[in-house]
Design an enzyme around this catalytic site. Structure first.
Site, PDB file in Angstrom:
ATOM      1  N   GLY A  20      42.466  57.679  24.302  1.00  0.00           N
ATOM      2  CA  GLY A  20      41.291  58.830  23.961  1.00  0.00           C
ATOM      3  C   GLY A  20      41.480  59.835  23.816  1.00  0.00           C
ATOM      4  CG  ASN A  21      41.169  62.088  21.108  1.00  0.00           C
ATOM      5  OD1 ASN A  21      40.145  61.719  20.091  1.00  0.00           O
ATOM      6  ND2 ASN A  21      42.719  60.475  21.154  1.00  0.00           N
ATOM      7  N   GLY A  37      49.600  62.477  25.032  1.00  0.00           N
ATOM      8  CA  GLY A  37      50.682  61.701  25.964  1.00  0.00           C
ATOM      9  C   GLY A  37      50.313  62.773  27.309  1.00  0.00           C
ATOM     10  CB  SER A  65      45.285  64.020  20.228  1.00  0.00           C
ATOM     11  OG  SER A  65      44.907  62.678  20.047  1.00  0.00           O
ATOM     12  CB  SER A  66      48.428  60.807  17.164  1.00  0.00           C
ATOM     13  OG  SER A  66      47.485  59.638  18.414  1.00  0.00           O
ATOM     14  CD  GLU A  67      43.508  58.284  16.894  1.00  0.00           C
ATOM     15  OE1 GLU A  67      43.459  58.487  15.698  1.00  0.00           O
ATOM     16  OE2 GLU A  67      44.446  56.872  17.283  1.00  0.00           O
ATOM     17  CG  HIS A  86      38.770  58.167  20.219  1.00  0.00           C
ATOM     18  ND1 HIS A  86      37.526  57.384  20.230  1.00  0.00           N
ATOM     19  CD2 HIS A  86      40.597  58.446  20.089  1.00  0.00           C
ATOM     20  CE1 HIS A  86      39.403  56.274  19.585  1.00  0.00           C
ATOM     21  NE2 HIS A  86      39.901  56.854  19.573  1.00  0.00           N
ATOM     22  CG  HIS A  88      40.364  53.523  24.058  1.00  0.00           C
ATOM     23  ND1 HIS A  88      41.490  53.032  23.278  1.00  0.00           N
ATOM     24  CD2 HIS A  88      40.636  54.652  23.078  1.00  0.00           C
ATOM     25  CE1 HIS A  88      42.447  53.445  22.550  1.00  0.00           C
ATOM     26  NE2 HIS A  88      41.216  54.522  22.118  1.00  0.00           N
ATOM     27  CG  HIS A 151      40.733  52.757  17.979  1.00  0.00           C
ATOM     28  ND1 HIS A 151      42.592  52.829  17.499  1.00  0.00           N
ATOM     29  CD2 HIS A 151      40.473  54.130  18.490  1.00  0.00           C
ATOM     30  CE1 HIS A 151      43.127  53.884  18.648  1.00  0.00           C
ATOM     31  NE2 HIS A 151      41.840  54.467  18.424  1.00  0.00           N
TER      32      HIS A 151
END
Length: 411
Positions: A20-21, A37, A65-67, A86, A88, A151
């Protein structure tokens, strides 16, 4: 603002671990986003990454963030949005494999979220495909809540308060949507979660794998310590091994090895002993008896990844171990230990699941994700749609997780 929102994600149970981000628009060309992470409970302003909206460039050594591509796609598409959460979150994530739009009812809901909650087609986490799918879906809607297939959820707002209100309202809408479907197929005038689970167990266990009446054995929770392991005294561990002064007793892996090989340890100690002995990276074990995990274990089914959190943290599948009286305690213990070499959980027939991990935090995250994925399996059955993730993508996500995140956890 982003730091505060990141911590709020954890406090309100909208994410597990660092999944999540959060981001915030700074200008027409810049936005700030949470890092990759890093535990949100420990975030500081130095951890927040400022990114260029056009090319996703940034300065400094902190990885975003990877997103980041998902957030950028939203800001480019929606100039009315200044904040993105974002999540989860539980019900929205469990519904996500259905890939269906939810029609919103009630003036209060539509004024906050819009007329519909659209489903964003699947793309692997952090992929260009996922960012493109987000952009395409948002081009067809001016809503403020979206469900990302297999997701999580994307909740938007003019500020952080509105984005979090959207996330909270979305959970209520998703929960009601699930219960409404249960009432429809069960032809019941009322609906509650216990009745829904029992409905699922009854129909699934009728196929010959009925463990619904089996009383679960308590395996408790333990953690590795020194040359062995202990059962900490907690609410869940209501019967821990302890010495006269109340301190937990250390079970020494080497000293008690002969007793284990001769089958002299009781079943609970034998299982924990085997898992720690044959899996040196495991630092904690948790017996999970949460309602949905217990329901799946009572049907005799395997668990497959319905959501990509599961694929990354748990593995490609979770098999079920039967408690066969004809099998020796040591043989069953070895079987469980062997299965946990390739995944973070195993189901126990009629008795929930055992989860493990490189830390107590990772083990708890695995337990949370198991419960959410179990609900996703139940929902998929109720709606007669939705399927597990592609095995190849599942394998790729698991491999990436082990290389990037798991290694950090065991160092």
């Amino acid at each position: 603002m982003v730091v505060k929102a990141g911590k709020r994600l954890v406090e309100e149970g909208l994410i597990a671990r660092t999944w999540g981000n959060v981001s915030c628009r700074l200008s027409d060309t810049l936005f700030a986003i949470t890092p990759s992470g890093r535990p949100y409970e420990k975030l500081t302003s130095e951890d927040i990454v400022v990114m260029n909206l056009d090319d996703l460039s940034y300065e400094g050594n902190v990885e975003p963030s990877s997103e980041k591509g998902v957030h950028a796609a939203v800001y480019r598409q929606r100039r009315d949005i200044n904040f993105i959460v974002h999540t989860h979150q539980y019900y929205a994530s469990a519904l996500s494999p259905l890939q269906t739009a939810i029609e919103i009812e009630g003036v209060e809901n539509t004024s906050l979220i819009g007329d519909r909650v659209l489903s964003i087609p699947y793309g692997m986490p952090g992929s260009k495909k996922l960012s493109e799918n987000v952009a395409t879906t948002l081009s067809r809607s001016k809503g403020k809540a979206y469900i990302m297939t297999a997701h999580g959820a994307l909740c938007l707002g003019v500020d952080s308060e509105e984005a979090f209100r959207v996330a909270e309202r979305l959970e209520e809408i998703c929960a009601n949507y699930i219960l409404k479907q249960y009432r429809k197929i069960s032809q019941s005038d009322s609906a509650d979660w216990l009745s829904l689970r029992n409905y699922y167990i009854t129909r699934k266990s009728s196929k010959g794998n009925d463990y619904s009446c089996q009383e679960p054995c308590r395996f408790y929770s333990s953690k590795r310590e020194d040359d062995g392991f202990i059962f900490p005294s907690t609410v869940e561990n209501d019967k821990p091994l302890s010495s006269g002064d109340g301190r937990p007793v250390l079970i020494n892996l080497e000293r008690d090895f002969r007793e284990w090989t001769e089958g002299k340890l009781d079943p609970v100690l034998s299982v924990h002993h085997a898992v720690y002995r044959f899996n040196p990276t495991v630092k904690a074990i948790m017996h999970v008896l949460s309602p949905n995990v217990l329901a799946i274990s009572r049907t005799g089914e395997k668990m497959y990844p319905m959501i990509d959190d599961f694929a990354q943290i748990i593995g490609e599948n979770v098999p079920l171990v039967k408690n066969d009286p004809a099998e020796s305690t040591m043989k069953v213990s070895r079987q469980i230990a062997w299965l946990l070499k390739k995944r973070s959980a195993v189901l126990l027939a009629g008795g929930g699941a055992l989860c493990c991990g490189p830390s107590e935090g990772d083990t708890l995250a695995a337990a949370i994700i198991m419960e959410k994925n179990a609900l996703a399996m139940i929902i998929s059955y109720l709606f007669d749609r939705g399927c597990p993730l592609n095995p190849l993508e599942t394998r790729l996500m698991r491999t990436f997780y082990l290389k990037k995140y798991f290694l950090k956890a065991i160092r």
